[in-house]
Design an enzyme around this catalytic site. Sequence first.
Site, PDB file in Angstrom:
ATOM      1  N   TYR A  52      -6.138   0.149   2.208  1.00 21.78           N
ATOM      2  CA  TYR A  52      -5.926   1.110   3.298  1.00 21.78           C
ATOM      3  C   TYR A  52      -6.288   0.481   4.649  1.00 21.78           C
ATOM      4  O   TYR A  52      -7.461   0.200   4.926  1.00 21.78           O
ATOM      5  CB  TYR A  52      -6.729   2.393   3.063  1.00 21.78           C
ATOM      6  CG  TYR A  52      -6.367   3.137   1.780  1.00 21.78           C
ATOM      7  CD1 TYR A  52      -5.239   2.790   1.037  1.00 21.78           C
ATOM      8  CD2 TYR A  52      -7.147   4.196   1.318  1.00 21.78           C
ATOM      9  CE1 TYR A  52      -4.905   3.453  -0.126  1.00 21.78           C
ATOM     10  CE2 TYR A  52      -6.815   4.876   0.151  1.00 21.78           C
ATOM     11  CZ  TYR A  52      -5.698   4.492  -0.568  1.00 21.78           C
ATOM     12  OH  TYR A  52      -5.378   5.162  -1.725  1.00 21.78           O
ATOM     13  N   ILE A 237      -7.937  14.935  -4.640  1.00 21.33           N
ATOM     14  CA  ILE A 237      -8.489  14.215  -3.470  1.00 21.33           C
ATOM     15  C   ILE A 237      -7.542  14.339  -2.269  1.00 21.33           C
ATOM     16  O   ILE A 237      -6.964  13.350  -1.814  1.00 21.33           O
ATOM     17  CB  ILE A 237      -8.777  12.727  -3.798  1.00 21.33           C
ATOM     18  CG1 ILE A 237      -7.584  12.056  -4.525  1.00 21.33           C
ATOM     19  CG2 ILE A 237     -10.049  12.585  -4.611  1.00 21.33           C
ATOM     20  CD1 ILE A 237      -7.680  10.527  -4.562  1.00 21.33           C
ATOM     21  N   LYS A 239      -6.182  14.442   1.478  1.00 19.69           N
ATOM     22  CA  LYS A 239      -6.601  13.729   2.690  1.00 19.69           C
ATOM     23  C   LYS A 239      -6.484  14.672   3.887  1.00 19.69           C
ATOM     24  O   LYS A 239      -5.460  15.355   4.060  1.00 19.69           O
ATOM     25  CB  LYS A 239      -5.722  12.495   2.889  1.00 19.69           C
ATOM     26  CG  LYS A 239      -5.962  11.751   4.203  1.00 19.69           C
ATOM     27  CD  LYS A 239      -4.891  12.061   5.214  1.00 19.69           C
ATOM     28  CE  LYS A 239      -5.095  11.332   6.530  1.00 19.69           C
ATOM     29  NZ  LYS A 239      -4.009  11.659   7.484  1.00 19.69           N
ATOM     30  N   ASN A 249      -9.526  22.736   2.665  1.00 18.00           N
ATOM     31  CA  ASN A 249      -9.384  22.159   1.325  1.00 18.00           C
ATOM     32  C   ASN A 249     -10.639  22.388   0.487  1.00 18.00           C
ATOM     33  O   ASN A 249     -10.552  22.676  -0.719  1.00 18.00           O
ATOM     34  CB  ASN A 249      -9.078  20.664   1.430  1.00 18.00           C
ATOM     35  CG  ASN A 249      -7.786  20.405   2.192  1.00 18.00           C
ATOM     36  OD1 ASN A 249      -6.935  21.290   2.288  1.00 18.00           O
ATOM     37  ND2 ASN A 249      -7.643  19.210   2.734  1.00 18.00           N
TER      38      ASN A 249
END
Length: 281
Positions: A52, A237, A239, A249
């Site tokens: 990333y 998971i 983002k 979330n």
Amino acid sequence: MEQRVLGSTGVAIPVVGQGTWQMEIDDEAACIDAIRRGIDAGMTHIDTAEMYGSGAVEALVGKAIAGRRDEVFLASKVLPSNASYSGTIAACERSLEQLRTDRLDLYLLHWPGQHPLEETFRAFKDLRAQGKIRYFGVSNFDQAELSKAIAIAGAREIACNQVLYHLLERSIEHRVLPLCERHGIAVVAYSPFGSGRFPAPGSTAGRVLASIAAAHHVTPRQIALRFLLRRQPTFVIPKAASAAHALDNAAAGDLRLSNEDVARLETAFPLGRDRGVLPTL
Ligand code: NAP
């Protein structure tokens, strides 16, 4: 925030964690704030990877968790091209440096590659023996690759398989998810909002999602996350690059869907036929 034991690790982590892919192109201060507020809200599982931003996102995560390392369950991933024995050891050292920590809680092979799994897993086990990682796992492994990985790593060694899973892409339910259930391997659902392919509110299925969300006084995204969590070995998971999204979330972690809600979603977002391949991003 509901917690579940991650595979065979015996360690309970939150069902909703935090993804970090592409944060290098977002506003850094907003992302750091989102991660920190997410941790406050119980999303202590943070997923990153050496890939990333070529290390830039690990560095960002390192800033976000500075002073809070012990609160966090930190996961990173080695690139397949680096996953020889010595390459994996070196990649882990680089990730620890970028993240400004002395250990990873979870270290994954990002996807199957050319280096023999025997070498990668030997490196994972040596890193574990040195205390540099606590657990290891894989990502983007289909059922055949996962079966082979289990045979090589040994029973109850692979903590999780991180795979693509969202309302419009449920292929893992055919074979990968059942295999993980049989072997006590956690399923970490990546891109749980479809990475930009979230159901349009005006679509037929989107309207079903919206009506269930309205009945629970929550957002469609929270319903989507909770639907993916309906089977035990699963974690998500998402983002988020803003605290508002992160907190939205996190609230999915305490939501409960009725059997009727689940049945309506199963119909609105059908599984589809088994195409025999594992979809990836
Ligand atoms: P995702 O989580 O499916 O979706 C992220 C998108 O949803 C972003 O545009 C985000 O906007 C938006 N969003 C998030 N929360 C929201 C909310 N509450 N309301 C409205 N919009 C919201 O996408 P992803 O990043 O592809 O996947 C999640 C994580 O999975 C990654 O970050 C990464 O850690 C992991 N992953 C792993 C692999 C692998 O090969 N192992 C592949 C892909 C992803 P903002 O950014 O503006 O908040």
